[in-house]
Design an enzyme around this catalytic site. Structure first.
Site, short mmCIF file in Angstrom:
data_model
loop_
_atom_site.label_atom_id
_atom_site.label_comp_id
_atom_site.label_asym_id
_atom_site.label_seq_id
_atom_site.Cartn_x
_atom_site.Cartn_y
_atom_site.Cartn_z
N ASP A 143 -2.84 3.69 -2.81
CA ASP A 143 -3.17 2.78 -1.65
C ASP A 143 -4.33 2.74 -0.88
OD1 ASP A 143 -0.32 0.80 -1.69
OD2 ASP A 143 -0.04 2.69 -2.50
N ASN A 185 -0.17 7.42 -1.26
CA ASN A 185 0.48 6.66 -2.29
C ASN A 185 2.07 6.63 -1.82
OD1 ASN A 185 0.46 5.30 -4.73
ND2 ASN A 185 1.60 7.00 -5.40
N LYS A 186 2.51 6.02 -2.37
CA LYS A 186 3.98 5.89 -2.10
C LYS A 186 4.83 7.26 -1.77
CE LYS A 186 5.78 2.59 -2.02
NZ LYS A 186 6.01 1.93 -0.84
N ARG A 201 -0.32 -5.67 5.81
CA ARG A 201 0.37 -4.57 5.48
C ARG A 201 -0.86 -3.73 6.25
NH1 ARG A 201 3.54 -2.91 0.31
NH2 ARG A 201 4.26 -1.26 1.82
N GLN A 249 11.08 1.22 -6.63
CA GLN A 249 10.23 0.42 -7.69
C GLN A 249 10.14 1.04 -9.10
OE1 GLN A 249 9.66 1.54 -4.40
NE2 GLN A 249 7.89 0.52 -3.49
N ARG A 291 3.45 -6.54 -4.37
CA ARG A 291 2.80 -5.07 -3.66
C ARG A 291 2.24 -4.32 -4.86
NH1 ARG A 291 4.56 -3.05 -7.72
NH2 ARG A 291 4.40 -1.17 -6.96
N GLY A 292 1.74 -3.20 -4.39
CA GLY A 292 0.58 -2.65 -4.93
C GLY A 292 -0.78 -2.80 -4.72
N ALA A 293 -1.55 -1.82 -4.15
CA ALA A 293 -2.68 -2.14 -3.65
C ALA A 293 -3.66 -3.17 -4.30
CB ALA A 293 -3.59 -0.76 -3.10
#
Length: 351
Positions: A240, A250-251, A94, A199, A51-53
């Site tokens: 992201d 973002n998150k 995603r 996270q 995970r993470g762009a």
């Protein structure tokens, strides 16, 4: 100056296959999963093994390598047509992280120029490895540019994980933090736990402890109290997807931090490579927000923490308006108080 020691590399290609550090298992154990089929890579992205762009983008590039191998073995000289279905499945893994689509499109344009009559695997692998190396180099460049904005002995807060685990290595937001700490610009880092996937507590805290960077973990809801204490100088986060005007996805919880930061006169920094910018979306209203399973909210490690059958929503991201962002740091430049006109300079266009 403190030496930067981080050697965390969550994505590896060896023995003719892709290996991913399963981020769902950290910090309790470090487990590597191996993949030799593009559909497996798509599933790994969906299920947040990776995970993470930026990390998703690099992983997708290797997924295209595996798709090319499969297409050559099954379709021969018509392998390019056989790439359509597996790449579509990768793209659907995603919806919010634009790096996924950028990486796949980059690899698509690359392979369209390859000859039909020979296996594309070697050429595709060379290109994917090049993208992998470029991501690490970009992260280190962003680390230096972001650290240059900090005053000495700064105290910073970060949300989610935008570290080496979210990239090909070194990190975006944590890249700035690593560089800032090495230069004596940062003396303490506060880490939001980042519900519902945690996270921050599982990944960011682990990364910072690996590098012996002083840090304190806190509940997401403690951020306002921290800011009110006057002990915080910057909020530093990744992204992201960034719209053309600087609005940033973002998150989930990042928007709340930006609002709190503006009220308490704490500065807000977004750190992301230019591949995260979606120039086709004028502003944040056009950014799709991924809705994940409600069980991620109602359960932790498959253990229920809420009443059975409770109604729950689980948006994975929110959008922070550009007006609440003090700096967007990329590998090619820094934009202060972003606007559409200022963002265009990252493309080399006059405002």
């Amino acid at each position: 100056m403190t030496k930067i020691t981080s050697t965390i590399e969550p994505i590896q290609w060896r023995d003719e296959r892709l290996f991913l550090l399963d981020q769902r298992q950290l910090p309790q154990r470090q487990e590597w999963l191996e993949y030799d089929h593009p559909d497996q890579v798509a599933e790994a992205i969906t299920m947040m093994v990776v995970r993470g762009a930026p990390a998703i983008g690099v992983t997708a590039a290797y997924g295209v390598v595996l798709a090319g191998r499969q297409a050559w073995h099954t379709a021969g000289v018509t392998w390019k047509q056989a790439m359509t279905a597996p790449l579509a499945r990768l793209e659907n893994a995603r919806p919010t992280a634009v790096n996924l689509f950028w990486a796949i499109e980059h690899m698509r344009q690359f392979y369209l120029n390859l000859p039909d009559g020979e296996s594309p695997e070697t050429a595709l692998l060379t290109e994917a490895r090049k993208m992998h190396e470029q991501d690490v180099a970009a992260n280190r460049a962003m680390g230096q540019s972001g650290a240059a904005l900090l005053d000495s002995q700064s105290k910073v807060l970060t949300h989610c994980n935008a570290g080496a685990l979210a990239t090909a290595g070194f990190g975006t937001a944590l890249g700035v933090i690593r560089q800032g700490y090495a230069e004596g610009k940062i003396d303490h880092v506060y880490v939001d736990e980042t519900r519902p996937w945690l996270q921050g507590s599982r990944l960011t805290a682990w990364e910072l402890m690996q590098d012996a960077i002083p840090m304190t973990l806190q509940a997401d809801s403690a951020a306002a109290l921290l800011m009110a204490s006057g002990k915080l100088d910057w909020v530093i986060v990744g992204a992201d997807r960034i719209a053309a005007n600087g609005d940033t996805a973002n998150k989930i919880g990042t928007y709340s931090l930006a609002v709190l930061a503006r009220y308490h006169k704490v500065k807000m920094m977004v750190v992301a490579p230019t591949s995260t910018i979606d120039w086709d979306i004028p502003d944040g209203s056009g950014i799709p927000i991924e809705q994940r399973l409600s069980e991620e909210v109602t359960h932790i490690y498959r253990e229920p923490i809420a009443p059975a059958n409770v109604n729950a929503i689980n948006p994975a991201f929110d959008v922070t308006p550009a007006a609440l962002i003090d700096a967007i740091v990329t590998e090619v430049g820094v934009i202060l108080s972003p606007t559409t006109e200022k963002m265009l300079t990252l493309k080399g266009e006059e405002p």
